[in-house]
Design an enzyme around this catalytic site. Structure first.
Site, PDB file in Angstrom:
ATOM      1  CG  ASP A 124      -2.048  -1.000   1.133  1.00  0.00           C
ATOM      2  OD1 ASP A 124      -2.427  -1.367   0.009  1.00  0.00           O
ATOM      3  OD2 ASP A 124      -2.556  -1.414   2.185  1.00  0.00           O
ATOM      4  CG  ASP A 140      -6.610  -1.283  -1.768  1.00  0.00           C
ATOM      5  OD1 ASP A 140      -6.857  -2.500  -1.890  1.00  0.00           O
ATOM      6  OD2 ASP A 140      -5.715  -0.840  -1.030  1.00  0.00           O
TER       7      ASP A 140
END
Length: 194
Positions: A124, A140
């Site tokens: 991330d 995402d």
């Protein structure tokens, strides 16, 4: 009368797969760039006042829910993607934009799923600076925005489809009633003449 478009299975699957490949590729390219250029735990400004690049490894799902269970989330992703493929194959009247949206969701899900299986975590790197929010990645974005867009598109499409079907049913009933009236009128005319 409403014209319903049925796309061939090949066209539906091609659109689904191409959209999925685009989402998957963008996700993987951005993650590889982050892994090569930003050490884990490091932060770099990206869009001042909005977004930083902050490299973290997430072994859970969204908002780090279920940390330490990467295989569970990879299996869940596989089941959901197979479900979307089944829907695209089964529903011949799905609008092509909806099929593309589902492909984007699948591509994002596969991107994160494969990374979970291969590395036990997901890279991330997008961190909002204007509010406290979870750190996320391109996959995402495709999954979250895609699910929202697919739900809205499905609701609008299904409502229109039902409305069109109700209109056709009403038209058939009206046509049947007119035919009965015409037949009754002919019988009345025959009785009056007889």
């Amino acid at each position: 009368m409403t014209v319903r478009t049925q796309q061939s299975l090949g066209i539906r699957l091609a659109i689904f797969c191409w959209a999925g490949a685009i989402a998957f590729s963008l996700d993987q390219l951005t993650k590889r760039w982050v892994l090569s250029n930003i050490p884990a735990g490091s932060r770099r400004p990206f869009i001042p006042g909005m977004l930083d690049l902050f490299h973290v490894q997430n072994d859970g799902a969204a908002f780090s829910i279920g940390s330490g269970r990467p295989l569970f989330f990879a299996a869940l992703t596989a089941v959901v993607v197979l479900g979307m493929i089944y829907a695209v194959m089964r529903e011949k009247n799905l609008p092509l934009p909806l099929i593309a949206i589902l492909g984007l969701v699948a591509g994002g899900g596969i991107g994160n799923g494969l990374e979970r299986v291969a590395h036990g975590s997901v890279t991330d790197f997008l961190a909002t600076t204007f509010m406290n929010f979870a750190i996320f990645n391109v996959a995402d974005i495709f999954v979250t925005c895609g699910i929202i867009a697919a739900c809205i598109y499905w609701f609008v499409w299904d409502s229109k489809r039902r409305s069109d079907k109700n209109g056709e049913d009403a038209g058939e009933k009206e046509s049947g009633a007119n035919k009965e009236n015409d037949e009754d009128g002919e019988k009345d005319g025959e009785v009056a003449r007889g």
